[in-house]
Design an enzyme around this catalytic site. Structure first.
Site, PDB file in Angstrom:
ATOM      1  CB  ALA A 274      35.820  -1.290   0.816  1.00 31.29           C
ATOM      2  CG  MET A 275      34.661   5.377  -0.706  1.00 28.70           C
ATOM      3  SD  MET A 275      33.190   5.569  -0.002  1.00 28.70           S
ATOM      4  CE  MET A 275      32.202   6.366  -1.021  1.00 28.70           C
ATOM      5  CG  ASN A 277      35.941   6.333  -3.868  1.00 27.76           C
ATOM      6  OD1 ASN A 277      35.304   7.237  -3.058  1.00 27.76           O
ATOM      7  ND2 ASN A 277      36.970   5.734  -3.389  1.00 27.76           N
ATOM      8  CG  HIS A 309      28.869  -3.730   0.466  1.00 26.16           C
ATOM      9  ND1 HIS A 309      27.529  -3.618   0.998  1.00 26.16           N
ATOM     10  CD2 HIS A 309      28.995  -2.145   0.529  1.00 26.16           C
ATOM     11  CE1 HIS A 309      27.252  -2.554   1.656  1.00 26.16           C
ATOM     12  NE2 HIS A 309      28.178  -1.763   1.171  1.00 26.16           N
ATOM     13  CD  GLU A 310      32.504  -1.000  -0.469  1.00 25.93           C
ATOM     14  OE1 GLU A 310      32.026   0.017  -1.096  1.00 25.93           O
ATOM     15  OE2 GLU A 310      32.071  -1.192   0.652  1.00 25.93           O
ATOM     16  CG  HIS A 313      27.729   0.768  -2.772  1.00 29.61           C
ATOM     17  ND1 HIS A 313      26.588   1.113  -2.339  1.00 29.61           N
ATOM     18  CD2 HIS A 313      28.466   0.585  -1.724  1.00 29.61           C
ATOM     19  CE1 HIS A 313      26.290   1.486  -1.073  1.00 29.61           C
ATOM     20  NE2 HIS A 313      27.511   0.817  -0.456  1.00 29.61           N
ATOM     21  CD  GLU A 332      26.374   2.312   2.454  1.00 28.85           C
ATOM     22  OE1 GLU A 332      26.766   0.720   2.379  1.00 28.85           O
ATOM     23  OE2 GLU A 332      27.396   3.129   1.873  1.00 28.85           O
TER      24      GLU A 332
END
Length: 890
Positions: A274-275, A277, A309-310, A313, A332
């Site tokens: 996943a990312m 953004n 987690h994402e 961030h 990370e």
């Protein structure tokens, strides 16, 4: 695709950017083969940079259509001089204005042809992006580095019939139809400056679910998850996990979400998990979609963890990003630490800790012991995509966990608050981060920082002695770290060793020392000894009888512990240790010893070792433990890769496999009735729930089935067949299929065929089907995998498919990947070369399966080396694969 020789990037060469880009306006006109991107960049000289420097913007395979400086179009075709140059991979303006100016750049991108899945690409019919680490340069020319922070406004335009949904970062500020055309637009604005790797857009026709989260200050945040039409119900658990993560970050860290919307889009073509953004997370759909009939308990737990987690961030990665890619572990490793803590709070903390350490040992320890070893903060890299590793993520998280253990909860909490307050809106470094905790704890953390700058896994040796007359118990500790590539000499680390003393039959005893016995009162009160020198001795007094030392409780440091506890001591720890992790570790240590002895005997031509005491200890755990999830972990033997890691050199995977199967068979036979009783006792008694306790019951029941079948293949196959045929949830179905698949015979082929027919329309389930077959430890598996690569459900271009089949074979089938004739090596090497032309990132990660090749016995080692050399000698390799191949051979 760039195939030019990459130049090393070095941390010591870092300098601030000569120019800053304060504002970015993008106008993106989506089209399957010819998307037009007009970027308007508000650029200014950086007062900390070099005066009068050339402006050099990064590109990667771009087609420049128009570039204008302060409204004046530059002649890209060279009919008049403009003091610069543009190529597909770079734009240079040799003498830019010495003042703020605007650069307008128009590029054209073929999203449908982008098989690298970096930059703008298509996943099915949807447009999406992936810009970390260096994908934005595949969209437009830019200062593609994380320390250039910009405010983005993005206008998206597309045919309404093709892409009724248009998403980007931030809040939507306008939308509408374009008169007299079939197209429409949406404008998104993100008020928070961010690096370009956090840019994202999505355009497509997707289903959705929505919810609202109310922050602690009373703001309403609109939540949306977008998935393939028809999959909306399968996103419900992800939405629930998101809301829990948002509430947890407020409660534990005081971090409130900052935008009006938070969107997640699930796609089936994605190089990673996943990312993050800003405000628009893009996910591999395997970490979003779940229903009881298609997802296992492990899938649900992973969805919960990756969602957290994402989201987390947003503060550790987005609001505070990393100054350069050498600081990657700052965002990370810190966020992994935070998502581990979230999952521990949502589930069983000891079981979560066991799982985290299993992952660390399986993925990161071999990395640290092989040719791909690198610092948690590297000194140099050739291809940054190759440093999204277990060292950065998992070891990076362990360092922060150690920091918390060393300075205590209160100083750690204050350090995090200081870090958020001081560095919000900036691109920070490891030094910035550590300085906050030095300030709040009053400690000098310079030596502790060696964890970031020295590669390798330290070994801690402990010896114990008891003086009956003096009633003292002495522990001697020493540390050593073997050389790693580029680092022959290692300085001592700061290693926190959480410990206790366990009296057989009674449990923990009080820790007492004298004034000169080597431990401070603070260390004793916390039960944490700091090993910061090569050697240290601790003497405990008033110990009435010889205790058993429980060392490295909670796995307080990412080290290898060498401590020669007797097997009677291990049984004591299994039964009486107050630390759940060390109870599990004692069982693992006992099993490992048995397996190592059996491997030696098998290689000498003798029968495997047998030990009834270990089976009896396992029986006690099954019958007395109140936590089924813990029990499931405790009765699961160390994996074949774990044993290979303990052997360290001259490894024979076949002997390890035979030893492990023999021990499983012995336990299954010795505990047949106990396992069968546990299996019956834990039968489903209500509707499915993914909660930790219910998942633990299923985990223990299926672990009991697995061991039972190992002891009695005929009865086990019958029991597994009944479970498979009656299963209503994927957890039980795939567990039963896994048992059958590893029992030779026509029954497992019939079961595999029936499973495929039942789930052919569920891609994520078929990934499980591919992966399971790739891990069967029998000689015909390579041919099976080759046949499956021609299956209609397999796609060479889909990363999930490639990981499930070729990736599972290479990473999870040690006997067949490391086949004695080298066929496994040759197969994976060939796949890597073929895949490299399409998707270098996935190809490079697949090649990293060779990371432990030097530990194999001589014949396999030579065959693996030859396969790596063939890869390294291939013409026109990508920098990604070339880097892994050359470092593996160095």
């Amino acid at each position: 695709m760039r195939t030019d020789a990459a130049e090393p990037v070095r941390l010591k060469d870092y300098r601030v950017p000569d120019y800053l880009i304060g504002k970015v306006d993008l106008d993106v006109k989506l089209h399957p083969a010819a998307t037009r991107i007009l970027a308007r960049l508000a650029i200014r000289p950086n007062p900390l940079g070099r005066a009068n420097a050339a402006l050099v913007l990064d590109g990667d395979g771009l087609a420049a259509k128009k570039i204008a400086l302060d409204g004046r179009e530059l002649d890209l075709h060279g009919t008049y001089a403009w003091n610069g140059v543009v190529t597909p991979d770079q734009f240079t303006l040799n003498a830019p204005p010495n003042r703020p100016f605007v650069l307008e750049i128009e590029t054209e991108v073929d999203a449908a042809a982008n098989t690298r899945l970096m930059g703008l690409y298509r996943s099915g019919s949807a447009y999406c992006t992936q810009c970390e680490a260096e994908g934005f340069r595949r969209i437009t020319y830019f200062l593609d580095r994380p320390d250039v922070l910009s405010v983005y406004t993005v206008r998206l335009e597309a045919d309404f019939s093709e892409a009724p949904l248009l998403l980007s970062n931030g809040n939507k500020i306008a939308s509408g139809k374009i008169e007299a055309t079939p197209r429409h637009f949406a404008v998104w604005h993100d008020p928070f400056p961010k690096p370009c790797y956090l840019f994202a857009l999505v355009g497509g026709d997707l289903g959705s679910i929505f919810d609202i989260f109310i922050t602690r200050s009373g703001r309403k945040v609109a939540l949306g998850i977008y998935v393939e039409h028809g999959k909306e119900p399968d996103a419900a658990y992800a939405m629930d996990a998101l809301k829990r993560a948002m509430a947890w970050d407020e409660e534990i860290y005081g971090r409130e979400y900052d935008l009006d919307v938070f969107n997640i889009v699930a796609v089936s073509d994605f190089n990673m998990g996943a990312m993050e953004n800003k405000g628009l997370n893009i996910f591999n759909d395997k970490y979003i979609l779940a229903s009881p009939s298609t997802a296992t308990d492990t899938d649900y737990a992973q969805i919960e963890s990756v969602i957290a987690h994402e989201y987390l961030h947003n503060w550790t990665g987005n609001r505070i990003t990393c100054r350069d890619w050498f600081q990657l572990c700052l965002k990370e490793g810190l966020t992994v630490f935070r998502d581990h803590a979230f999952s521990a709070d949502m589930r069983s903390a000891p079981v979560r800790r066991i799982g985290d350490v299993r992952t660390l040992r399986a993925q990161q320890f071999p990395e640290d012991a092989g040719p791909l070893a690198h610092n948690v903060r590297p000194d140099t890299y050739l291809e940054i995509n190759n440093f999204y590793t277990a060292t950065i993520y998992e070891k990076g998280a362990e360092i922060i966990r150690m920091l918390k253990v060393l300075i205590g909860d209160d100083a750690f909490r204050k350090g995090m608050v200081l870090y958020f307050d001081r560095y919000d809106g900036t691109a920070a470094t490891i030094e910035d981060f550590i300085s906050c905790f030095a300030e709040t704890s009053g400690r000098d953390l310079m030596q502790f920082s060696r964890w970031y700058n020295q590669a390798g896994t330290p070994s801690v040796e402990a010896t114990a002695s008891y003086d009956e007359a003096a009633k003292t118990f002495t522990l001697d500790f020493s540390q050593i770290c073997k050389p790693t590539p580029g680092q022959e000499q290692k300085e001592p680390f700061v290693i926190p060793i959480a410990l206790g003393l366990v009296a057989p039959g009674r449990g923990d005893i009080e820790l007492r020392t004298g004034a000169h016995d080597g431990a401070s009162a603070a260390e004793l009160s916390r039960g944490v000894i700091e090993l910061s020198t090569a050697r240290r001795r601790i003497v405990f007094r008033d110990v009435p009888s010889r205790p058993v030392a429980s060392l490295l409780r909670g796995f307080s440091a990412p080290v290898r512990l060498e401590y020669a506890a007797s097997e009677a001591d291990l049984v004591t720890l299994i039964a009486h240790d107050s630390d759940g992790f060390n109870r599990w570790q004692a069982a693992q240590t006992y099993a490992t010893r048995l397996l190592l002895r059996s491997v030696e005997r098998i290689r000498a031509g003798d029968a495997p070792d047998q030990d009834k005491e270990f089976a009896a200890a396992i029986a006690t755990v099954i019958e007395k433990s109140a936590d089924p999830a813990f029990t499931a972990q405790a009765i699961t033997l160390p994996g074949e890769a774990d044993i290979a890691r303990e052997i360290g050199e001259d490894v024979d995977p076949d002997a390890i496999h035979l030893a492990r199967e023999a021990l499983r068979k012995d336990i299954g036979q010795d505990l047949k009735e106990i396992l069968l009783a546990a299996y019956a006792r834990l039968a489903p008694d209500g509707p499915y729930s993914p909660d930790a306790f219910a998942a633990g019951r299923r985990a223990l029941r299926n672990a009991a089935l697995d061991l039972f079948a190992a002891g009695d293949a005929i009865e086990g196959a019958l029991l597994a067949t009944r479970q498979l045929q009656g299963a209503t949830i994927m957890t039980d179905e795939i567990a039963a299929l896994g048992v059958l698949a590893h029992i030779p015979g026509r029954e497992h082929e019939n079961a595999l065929d029936a499973f495929y027919r039942a789930h052919a329309g569920e891609p994520l389930v078929i990934d499980k089907w591919f992966a399971l077959q790739a891990t069967i430890a029998e000689r015909g598996t390579l041919d099976r995998v080759k046949t499956l690569m021609k299956h209609k459900a397999f796609s060479f271009n889909n990363p999930n498919r490639m990981r499930s089949l070729a990736g599972s074979f290479a990473a999870m089938n040690p006997t067949q990947f490391n086949a004695e004739d080298g066929s496994g090596y040759d197969f994976i090497a060939g796949i890597v070369v073929d895949l490299d032309a399409k998707n270098p990132q996935v190809a490079a990660r697949l090649l990293s399966a060779f990371k432990s090749w030097r530990t194999m016995e001589l014949k396999r080692r030579a065959l693996a080396k030859a396969a790596l050399r063939r890869v390294a000698g291939t013409a026109k390799l990508s920098p990604d694969v070339k880097d892994i191949a050359e470092r593996s051979l160095a």
